[in-house]
Design a protein around this motif. Structure first.
Motif, PDB file in Angstrom:
ATOM      1  N   LEU A  45       0.638  -1.108   0.025  1.00 17.79           N
ATOM      2  CA  LEU A  45      -0.002   0.021   0.071  1.00 17.79           C
ATOM      3  C   LEU A  45       0.748   1.296   0.083  1.00 17.79           C
ATOM      4  CD1 LEU A  45      -2.948  -1.030   2.438  1.00 17.79           C
ATOM      5  CD2 LEU A  45      -3.164  -0.389   0.050  1.00 17.79           C
ATOM      6  N   GLU A  46       1.950   1.301   0.798  1.00 17.01           N
ATOM      7  CA  GLU A  46       2.893   2.439   0.853  1.00 17.01           C
ATOM      8  C   GLU A  46       3.218   2.677  -0.567  1.00 17.01           C
ATOM      9  OE1 GLU A  46       2.639   4.311   3.276  1.00 17.01           O
ATOM     10  OE2 GLU A  46       4.194   5.660   2.480  1.00 17.01           O
ATOM     11  N   PHE A  47       3.838   1.828  -1.170  1.00 22.18           N
ATOM     12  CA  PHE A  47       4.618   2.110  -2.563  1.00 22.18           C
ATOM     13  C   PHE A  47       3.532   2.650  -3.554  1.00 22.18           C
ATOM     14  CE2 PHE A  47       4.841   0.632  -6.870  1.00 22.18           C
ATOM     15  CZ  PHE A  47       5.827   1.278  -7.176  1.00 22.18           C
ATOM     16  N   ALA A  48       2.029   2.159  -3.494  1.00 25.75           N
ATOM     17  CA  ALA A  48       1.067   2.595  -4.276  1.00 25.75           C
ATOM     18  C   ALA A  48       0.889   4.072  -3.930  1.00 25.75           C
ATOM     19  CB  ALA A  48      -0.188   1.687  -4.095  1.00 25.75           C
ATOM     20  N   ARG A  49       0.621   4.458  -2.604  1.00 22.83           N
ATOM     21  CA  ARG A  49       0.516   5.631  -2.201  1.00 22.83           C
ATOM     22  C   ARG A  49       1.325   6.731  -2.867  1.00 22.83           C
ATOM     23  NH1 ARG A  49      -0.540   3.344   3.286  1.00 22.83           N
ATOM     24  NH2 ARG A  49      -2.867   2.787   3.309  1.00 22.83           N
ATOM     25  N   GLN A  50       2.734   6.257  -2.264  1.00 21.46           N
ATOM     26  CA  GLN A  50       3.680   7.036  -2.939  1.00 21.46           C
ATOM     27  C   GLN A  50       3.697   7.385  -4.384  1.00 21.46           C
ATOM     28  OE1 GLN A  50       7.442   6.238  -1.065  1.00 21.46           O
ATOM     29  NE2 GLN A  50       6.714   6.752   1.084  1.00 21.46           N
ATOM     30  N   ALA A  51       3.382   6.360  -5.022  1.00 27.88           N
ATOM     31  CA  ALA A  51       3.341   6.447  -6.634  1.00 27.88           C
ATOM     32  C   ALA A  51       2.165   7.216  -7.134  1.00 27.88           C
ATOM     33  CB  ALA A  51       3.486   5.105  -7.213  1.00 27.88           C
ATOM     34  N   GLY A  52       1.385   7.688  -6.115  1.00 23.02           N
ATOM     35  CA  GLY A  52       0.245   8.429  -6.434  1.00 23.02           C
ATOM     36  C   GLY A  52      -1.040   7.698  -6.934  1.00 23.02           C
ATOM     37  N   ILE A  53      -0.983   6.515  -6.641  1.00 28.80           N
ATOM     38  CA  ILE A  53      -2.272   5.809  -7.190  1.00 28.80           C
ATOM     39  C   ILE A  53      -3.323   5.700  -6.074  1.00 28.80           C
ATOM     40  CG2 ILE A  53      -2.709   3.146  -7.623  1.00 28.80           C
ATOM     41  CD1 ILE A  53       0.173   3.071  -8.876  1.00 28.80           C
ATOM     42  N   SER A  54      -4.444   5.708  -6.436  1.00 33.36           N
ATOM     43  CA  SER A  54      -5.549   5.355  -5.529  1.00 33.36           C
ATOM     44  C   SER A  54      -5.718   4.236  -4.901  1.00 33.36           C
ATOM     45  CB  SER A  54      -6.965   5.325  -6.189  1.00 33.36           C
ATOM     46  OG  SER A  54      -7.248   6.747  -6.556  1.00 33.36           O
ATOM     47  N   THR A  55      -5.701   4.047  -3.612  1.00 28.84           N
ATOM     48  CA  THR A  55      -5.638   2.809  -2.746  1.00 28.84           C
ATOM     49  C   THR A  55      -6.779   2.789  -1.885  1.00 28.84           C
ATOM     50  OG1 THR A  55      -4.483   3.789  -0.737  1.00 28.84           O
ATOM     51  CG2 THR A  55      -3.248   2.900  -2.368  1.00 28.84           C
ATOM     52  N   ALA A  56      -7.154   1.446  -1.647  1.00 25.52           N
ATOM     53  CA  ALA A  56      -8.517   1.072  -0.735  1.00 25.52           C
ATOM     54  C   ALA A  56      -8.167  -0.095   0.021  1.00 25.52           C
ATOM     55  CB  ALA A  56      -9.678   1.159  -1.590  1.00 25.52           C
ATOM     56  N   VAL A  57      -8.838  -0.305   1.222  1.00 21.67           N
ATOM     57  CA  VAL A  57      -8.591  -1.543   1.857  1.00 21.67           C
ATOM     58  C   VAL A  57     -10.290  -1.878   2.168  1.00 21.67           C
ATOM     59  CG1 VAL A  57      -7.944  -2.515   4.210  1.00 21.67           C
ATOM     60  CG2 VAL A  57      -6.656  -0.505   2.841  1.00 21.67           C
ATOM     61  N   VAL A  58     -10.293  -3.158   1.898  1.00 15.53           N
ATOM     62  CA  VAL A  58     -11.533  -3.642   2.551  1.00 15.53           C
ATOM     63  C   VAL A  58     -10.813  -4.703   3.484  1.00 15.53           C
ATOM     64  CG1 VAL A  58     -13.706  -5.254   2.273  1.00 15.53           C
ATOM     65  CG2 VAL A  58     -12.678  -3.651   0.368  1.00 15.53           C
ATOM     66  N   ASP A  59     -11.032  -4.312   4.940  1.00 22.73           N
ATOM     67  CA  ASP A  59     -10.173  -4.786   5.830  1.00 22.73           C
ATOM     68  C   ASP A  59     -10.846  -6.158   6.390  1.00 22.73           C
ATOM     69  OD1 ASP A  59      -9.057  -5.547   8.268  1.00 22.73           O
ATOM     70  OD2 ASP A  59      -9.242  -3.578   9.402  1.00 22.73           O
ATOM     71  N   GLN A  60     -10.108  -7.329   5.980  1.00 23.94           N
ATOM     72  CA  GLN A  60     -10.486  -8.817   6.287  1.00 23.94           C
ATOM     73  C   GLN A  60     -10.527  -9.070   7.748  1.00 23.94           C
ATOM     74  OE1 GLN A  60      -8.656 -11.716   4.351  1.00 23.94           O
ATOM     75  NE2 GLN A  60      -6.898 -11.729   5.589  1.00 23.94           N
ATOM     76  N   ALA A  61      -9.656  -8.429   8.470  1.00 22.61           N
ATOM     77  CA  ALA A  61      -9.761  -8.714  10.011  1.00 22.61           C
ATOM     78  C   ALA A  61     -10.994  -8.044  10.624  1.00 22.61           C
ATOM     79  CB  ALA A  61      -8.658  -8.105  10.440  1.00 22.61           C
ATOM     80  N   LEU A  62     -11.381  -6.686  10.224  1.00 13.92           N
ATOM     81  CA  LEU A  62     -12.454  -6.065  10.640  1.00 13.92           C
ATOM     82  C   LEU A  62     -14.024  -7.015  10.258  1.00 13.92           C
ATOM     83  CD1 LEU A  62     -13.333  -3.486  12.205  1.00 13.92           C
ATOM     84  CD2 LEU A  62     -13.642  -2.321  10.085  1.00 13.92           C
TER      85      LEU A  62
END
Ligand code: GRF
Length: 195
Positions: A45-62
């Motif tokens: 996720l960190e790499f994607a954010r730094q590359a300026g790409i939209s990210t999302a999480v569907v948290d499986q633990a939650l």
């Protein structure tokens, strides 16, 4: 027009990174519209954010804590993908079995990478399965996703030698290098088959 690709990850995300890097070539037929993770702490996720790409999480633990069904979880994935106007999905180390309903919605528009020469060594720990079987050659496979696990039409494969003295780690590293070369070419090829 470039296809909008969503990449599903759960961890390291090195294949995602290879795909992102490929899309930087001006003539590459896709752009990454979303990196979607099943885990908040996925390193990719960190790499994607730094590359300026939209990210999302569907948290499986939650989701587990809330007692969400697999279908309800996968609906959330689907919503995130459609919200980002994704045309095509790449699974890249996404460590969940997807429901038949979700797979059916994306069938023909979703590919996966698996670290063996399918149909050999489906399922978990394919590198260990290859070592245990004593095969001289293993590799990786990119295939369209169908409801049956690690089945579906093959888009591309790359072979890698299994060397004497190989451990799961050394073989996995050699296969992973081949994965990074194979996945971007396979995505290009798969996209050419999408209407
Ligand atoms: C890769 O070996 C891939 O083939 C398998 O999971 C691993 C993911 O690695 N499906 P990464 O997250 O892309 O680094």
């Amino acid at each position: 027009m470039k296809k909008r690709v969503g990449i599903l990850i759960s961890g390291r995300g090195s294949n995602m990174r290879a795909l992102v890097e490929a899309t930087r070539q001006p003539d590459y037929p896709a752009e990454i519209a979303l990196v979607l993770s099943s885990r908040v702490e996925a390193e990719g996720l960190e790499f994607a954010r730094q590359a300026g790409i939209s990210t999302a999480v569907v948290d499986q633990a939650l989701a587990k804590k809330d007692g969400l069904s697999r279908d309800a979880y996968d609906d959330r994935l689907h919503q995130a993908l459609t919200h980002a106007r994704v045309d095509f999905v790449c699974l890249a180390g996404f460590m969940r079995i997807l429901s038949d309903a979700f797979v059916t919605k994306w069938q023909g528009r979703m590919i996966n990478i698996h670290p063996s020469l399918l149909p050999a060594f489906r399922g978990l720990h394919p590198q260990k399965q290859a070592l245990d079987a004593g095969v001289p050659v293993s590799g990786c496979t990119v295939h369209f996703v169908v409801p049956e696990l690690d089945a579906g039409p093959i888009v591309a494969q790359a072979e890698v030698p299994v060397l004497s003295g190989d451990t799961v780690d050394s073989l996995s590293a050699r296969i992973l290098e081949a994965e990074h070369r194979t996945y971007p070419d396979a995505l290009r090829k798969a996209l050419a088959q999408v209407p």
